[in-house]
Design a protein around this motif. Structure first.
Motif, PDB file in Angstrom:
ATOM      1  N   LEU A   1      60.002  29.838  10.594  1.00  0.00           N
ATOM      2  CA  LEU A   1      60.466  30.368  11.880  1.00  0.00           C
ATOM      3  C   LEU A   1      59.570  29.891  13.014  1.00  0.00           C
ATOM      4  N   LEU A   2      58.263  29.927  12.817  1.00  0.00           N
ATOM      5  CA  LEU A   2      57.338  29.498  13.867  1.00  0.00           C
ATOM      6  C   LEU A   2      57.443  28.001  14.117  1.00  0.00           C
ATOM      7  N   ALA A   3      57.705  27.223  13.074  1.00  0.00           N
ATOM      8  CA  ALA A   3      57.896  25.781  13.252  1.00  0.00           C
ATOM      9  C   ALA A   3      59.164  25.501  14.049  1.00  0.00           C
ATOM     10  N   CYS A   4      60.198  26.284  13.822  1.00  0.00           N
ATOM     11  CA  CYS A   4      61.442  26.124  14.602  1.00  0.00           C
ATOM     12  C   CYS A   4      61.177  26.445  16.072  1.00  0.00           C
ATOM     13  N   SER A   5      60.365  27.472  16.329  1.00  0.00           N
ATOM     14  CA  SER A   5      59.999  27.785  17.707  1.00  0.00           C
ATOM     15  C   SER A   5      59.256  26.617  18.338  1.00  0.00           C
ATOM     16  N   ARG A   6      58.420  25.957  17.568  1.00  0.00           N
ATOM     17  CA  ARG A   6      57.650  24.825  18.094  1.00  0.00           C
ATOM     18  C   ARG A   6      58.554  23.677  18.520  1.00  0.00           C
ATOM     19  N   GLN A   7      59.569  23.388  17.689  1.00  0.00           N
ATOM     20  CA  GLN A   7      60.378  22.177  17.887  1.00  0.00           C
ATOM     21  C   GLN A   7      61.711  22.425  18.583  1.00  0.00           C
ATOM     22  N   GLY A   8      62.091  23.687  18.750  1.00  0.00           N
ATOM     23  CA  GLY A   8      63.384  23.951  19.366  1.00  0.00           C
ATOM     24  C   GLY A   8      64.531  23.948  18.381  1.00  0.00           C
ATOM     25  N   TYR A   9      64.228  24.082  17.082  1.00  0.00           N
ATOM     26  CA  TYR A   9      65.279  24.221  16.085  1.00  0.00           C
ATOM     27  C   TYR A   9      65.679  25.695  15.992  1.00  0.00           C
ATOM     28  N   VAL A  10      66.808  25.948  15.338  1.00  0.00           N
ATOM     29  CA  VAL A  10      67.328  27.309  15.202  1.00  0.00           C
ATOM     30  C   VAL A  10      67.134  27.747  13.755  1.00  0.00           C
ATOM     31  N   CYS A  11      66.284  28.733  13.543  1.00  0.00           N
ATOM     32  CA  CYS A  11      65.990  29.219  12.193  1.00  0.00           C
ATOM     33  C   CYS A  11      67.068  30.207  11.750  1.00  0.00           C
ATOM     34  N   ASN A  12      67.588  29.966  10.560  1.00  0.00           N
ATOM     35  CA  ASN A  12      68.612  30.828   9.962  1.00  0.00           C
ATOM     36  C   ASN A  12      68.034  31.427   8.671  1.00  0.00           C
ATOM     37  N   PRO A  13      67.347  32.587   8.789  1.00  0.00           N
ATOM     38  CA  PRO A  13      66.625  33.137   7.630  1.00  0.00           C
ATOM     39  C   PRO A  13      67.396  34.178   6.833  1.00  0.00           C
ATOM     40  N   SER A  14      68.604  34.537   7.267  1.00  0.00           N
ATOM     41  CA  SER A  14      69.263  35.728   6.717  1.00  0.00           C
ATOM     42  C   SER A  14      70.141  35.411   5.510  1.00  0.00           C
TER      43      SER A  14
ATOM     44  N   VAL B   1      66.351  30.271  19.078  1.00  0.00           N
ATOM     45  CA  VAL B   1      65.397  29.963  18.018  1.00  0.00           C
ATOM     46  C   VAL B   1      65.776  30.627  16.702  1.00  0.00           C
ATOM     47  N   TYR B   2      66.768  31.521  16.756  1.00  0.00           N
ATOM     48  CA  TYR B   2      67.025  32.395  15.607  1.00  0.00           C
ATOM     49  C   TYR B   2      68.521  32.652  15.499  1.00  0.00           C
ATOM     50  N   LEU B   3      69.049  32.502  14.291  1.00  0.00           N
ATOM     51  CA  LEU B   3      70.452  32.773  14.027  1.00  0.00           C
ATOM     52  C   LEU B   3      70.519  33.565  12.731  1.00  0.00           C
ATOM     53  N   ALA B   4      70.919  34.817  12.837  1.00  0.00           N
ATOM     54  CA  ALA B   4      70.947  35.690  11.658  1.00  0.00           C
ATOM     55  C   ALA B   4      72.339  36.245  11.459  1.00  0.00           C
ATOM     56  N   PHE B   5      72.770  36.264  10.210  1.00  0.00           N
ATOM     57  CA  PHE B   5      74.063  36.860   9.907  1.00  0.00           C
ATOM     58  C   PHE B   5      73.923  38.375   9.843  1.00  0.00           C
ATOM     59  N   THR B   6      74.905  39.061  10.423  1.00  0.00           N
ATOM     60  CA  THR B   6      74.938  40.510  10.297  1.00  0.00           C
ATOM     61  C   THR B   6      75.105  40.866   8.833  1.00  0.00           C
ATOM     62  N   SER B   7      74.714  42.086   8.479  1.00  0.00           N
ATOM     63  CA  SER B   7      74.720  42.470   7.071  1.00  0.00           C
ATOM     64  C   SER B   7      76.119  42.550   6.494  1.00  0.00           C
ATOM     65  N   GLY B   8      77.123  42.704   7.363  1.00  0.00           N
ATOM     66  CA  GLY B   8      78.484  42.649   6.868  1.00  0.00           C
ATOM     67  C   GLY B   8      78.925  43.854   6.070  1.00  0.00           C
ATOM     68  N   THR B   9      78.401  45.049   6.365  1.00  0.00           N
ATOM     69  CA  THR B   9      78.817  46.239   5.624  1.00  0.00           C
ATOM     70  C   THR B   9      80.236  46.659   6.003  1.00  0.00           C
ATOM     71  N   THR B  10      80.736  46.208   7.136  1.00  0.00           N
ATOM     72  CA  THR B  10      82.077  46.609   7.557  1.00  0.00           C
ATOM     73  C   THR B  10      82.991  45.421   7.800  1.00  0.00           C
ATOM     74  N   GLY B  11      82.576  44.200   7.508  1.00  0.00           N
ATOM     75  CA  GLY B  11      83.434  43.049   7.742  1.00  0.00           C
ATOM     76  C   GLY B  11      82.695  41.747   7.484  1.00  0.00           C
ATOM     77  N   THR B  12      83.318  40.626   7.911  1.00  0.00           N
ATOM     78  CA  THR B  12      82.728  39.309   7.705  1.00  0.00           C
ATOM     79  C   THR B  12      81.486  39.152   8.572  1.00  0.00           C
ATOM     80  N   PRO B  13      80.385  38.678   7.986  1.00  0.00           N
ATOM     81  CA  PRO B  13      79.158  38.524   8.779  1.00  0.00           C
ATOM     82  C   PRO B  13      79.355  37.564   9.945  1.00  0.00           C
ATOM     83  N   LYS B  14      78.698  37.887  11.069  1.00  0.00           N
ATOM     84  CA  LYS B  14      78.726  37.028  12.255  1.00  0.00           C
ATOM     85  C   LYS B  14      77.314  36.486  12.480  1.00  0.00           C
ATOM     86  N   GLY B  15      77.224  35.325  13.097  1.00  0.00           N
ATOM     87  CA  GLY B  15      75.936  34.691  13.337  1.00  0.00           C
ATOM     88  C   GLY B  15      75.356  35.111  14.677  1.00  0.00           C
ATOM     89  N   VAL B  16      74.350  35.975  14.660  1.00  0.00           N
ATOM     90  CA  VAL B  16      73.728  36.513  15.873  1.00  0.00           C
ATOM     91  C   VAL B  16      72.643  35.552  16.357  1.00  0.00           C
TER      92      VAL B  16
END
Length: 549
Positions: free
Chosen positions: A93-106, A189-204
């Motif tokens: 995640l910190l490396a993505c912040s350095r370079q301007g990439y979008v970290c998807n950790p979820s 810098v960050y793209l996380a999928f919602t947990s999806g307890t009520t539907g299809t996960p979305k990329g936040v």
């Protein structure tokens, strides 16, 4: 470089947030550099295998950034992480912040390889970090072979040796011959999928600034500093783990991830690491308190604060922590807006146990009519929680419709959760709008039933969910898990609910005792799974009826 992602970034609002100090010129990476320069030998992050100081962490981050740059990634491209709780996940995640990439950790451990590949394809991942043997179907499926077929993927990394499609995790390097730093704190810098307890996960989507606005507020309000040792029981794939990283960077504190060495329980790990601040969900607290009772412990090591989010906190759990000298932090929030609502250290026990406190400085909320989100609800009324502020998402990735539908006409983000303010202005959560059980036109809030059920001494966990009824539409089923060695009969449970104040119109009409619940990776009960299990006969609720008045 021009931002290639469609976002909700508004220059006028940005100027206001900067003027108020909610947004600043810092990024996650520049804060890392500041801590490494000022306190190079102080500890920064720890897992069950290693403990890095700030200068060592920076070297690892720079090594990841340099390798991704050499692989040809450009700003805005996605870097996905399917790893256990390891310091490497923090470094990515910190490396993505350095370079301007979008970290998807979820990408959670309980996903299958097929589900992971589908998510990687949705976000057109350019680089993937993974580990052999990880995931729900690891014995029968291989993420490295499957991911190698994705046309967008340019590099796959592994934490172990073996997969021919992958290269080893990059080595730490000194700050020499590195690519330029992307110092824009408003980049995604960050793209996380919602947990999806009520539907299809979305990329936040979040920027450095939207993340850090939340972290700074929590650090200030809860008085964390460089001496704090924060242990996150939630996985780094969950947004609670990211909230922990935000506070780590804002305060310069040490972060301990939930990766205890073999043979150690989470309680052992808390004690061994000297954690003073623990983050998790109510399930974690319940399990730890149960282990403390079994072992006859009356103190939770050095812990002073226990953050709990993701689900309502049973009052018995909060009180048990207070009785042991630990202040619960009752937190409400979402991936979309972080941990924006919480109680404070100076709040009285009633406020901590009964409410989620007030909004942090980086956010504000209002209660809106649950049937018309463009009209504010009257004071004290139950309505849908809407909010706005500096820690709010900048939109859903590649999903214009979901982004538009998440806001009312006044520009407030509608949470889908129901709540109300008490007479002190603190937020009481009633339940999810979509969790409403409608029995013959009568609205029943599951959270109310669950809260009262948890007051029964024999109950460890519970969930109220709808069972289809041909005449009334829905009826309430109450599923419970009892403490070890305990049990409860349906009739006795109904009598308990009556004594606790539940209306006869809200009484459950089905009951089932279970040994475990289906859970998300973050510990939330998957009620939609319970509903499906009841439909297809995997569980068989027993009818029960309250005969009192």
């Amino acid at each position: 470089m021009t931002n290639t992602l469609l976002t909700l970034h508004d220059p006028e609002m940005a100027r206001r947030y900067y003027a108020e100090g909610l947004w600043r010129q810092d990024t996650l990476y520049t804060l890392l550099c500041a801590h490494a320069a000022r306190r190079p030998e102080a500890f920064a992050v720890r897992d069950g295998q290693c403990r890095l100081c700030w200068s060592e962490l920076r070297a690892v981050v720079d090594g990841v950034a340099a390798d991704l740059h050499a692989a040809g990634l450009k700003r805005g491209e996605r870097v996905s992480v399917w790893l256990p709780n390891r310091v490497e996940a923090v470094a990515i995640l910190l490396a993505c912040s350095r370079q301007g990439y979008v970290c998807n950790p979820s990408l959670h451990r309980n996903y299958t390889v097929a589900e992971i590949v589908e998510l990687l394809s949705r976000v057109r991942t350019a680089a993937l970090f993974a580990e052999p043997g990880y995931g729900a179907d690891a014995p029968s499926a291989d993420i490295f072979t499957a991911a190698a077929t994705l046309p967008s993927l340019r590099r796959i990394y592994t934490l172990a040796t073996g997969p021919r499609e992958a290269v080893p995790f990059p080595a730490a390097i000194a700050a020499l011959s590195l690519p330029p730093v992307a110092n824009d704190p408003d980049k995604i810098v960050y793209l996380a999928f919602t947990s999806g307890t009520t539907g299809t996960p979305k990329g936040v989507m979040h920027s450095d600034n939207t993340l850090l606005a939340n972290g700074r507020s929590m650090v200030a309000d809860w008085r964390h500093d460089e001496d704090t040792i924060l242990l996150s029981l939630s996985p780094l794939s969950h947004h609670i783990g990211t909230v922990a990283i935000e506070q780590m960077m804002a305060a310069g504190l040490e972060l301990v991830v939930n990766d205890p060495p073999p043979g150690l329980t989470p309680l052992d790990w808390i004690i061994e690491t000297g954690a003073t601040y623990v983050m998790g969900v109510p399930t974690h607290a319940m399990d730890i308190l149960a282990e403390m009772r079994r072992r006859g412990l009356d103190r939770l090591g050095a812990v002073k604060v226990f953050y709990m989010a993701g689900a309502p906190i049973p009052r018995e759990v909060a009180q048990a922590l207070l009785d042991r000298g630990v202040v619960p932090q009752n937190v409400y929030g979402m991936t979309e807006n972080g941990s924006h609502q919480y109680t404070l250290p100076d709040d009285d026990p009633h406020t901590i146990v009964e409410t989620c406190g007030r909004a942090c400085r980086a956010y504000e909320i209002r209660i809106w009519d649950k049937d018309n989100p463009d009209i504010e609800a009257p004071p004290g009324a139950i309505g849908e929680i809407g909010g706005r502020g500096a820690c709010l998402t900048l939109g859903y990735f590649d999903n214009q419709q979901a982004t538009e539908e998440s806001f009312n006409r006044s520009g407030w983000f509608m949470s889908g959760d129901l709540g109300r303010f008490d007479d002190k202005g603190c937020l009481e959560i009633v339940g999810r709008k979509k969790d409403l059980i409608i029995r013959g036109g009568h609205n029943i809030h599951p959270a109310r039933i669950e809260d009262l059920t948890m007051r029964h001494a024999a109950i460890a966990r519970c969930a109220a969910f709808p069972v289809a009824d041909h005449r009334l539409g829905e009826k309430v089923c109450l599923a419970v898990i009892a403490h070890d060695g305990e049990s409860v009969e349906p009739k006795a449970l109904l009598e308990h609910l009556h004594r606790a104040g539940l209306s006869r119109y809200d009484m459950p009409e089905y009951f089932i005792a279970m040994e475990s619940f289906p859970l998300t990776a973050s510990g939330k009960i998957l009620k939609r799974e319970l509903i499906e299990w009841a439909k297809d006969g995997r569980i068989t609720p027993t009818p029960m009826r309250w005969s009192g008045r």
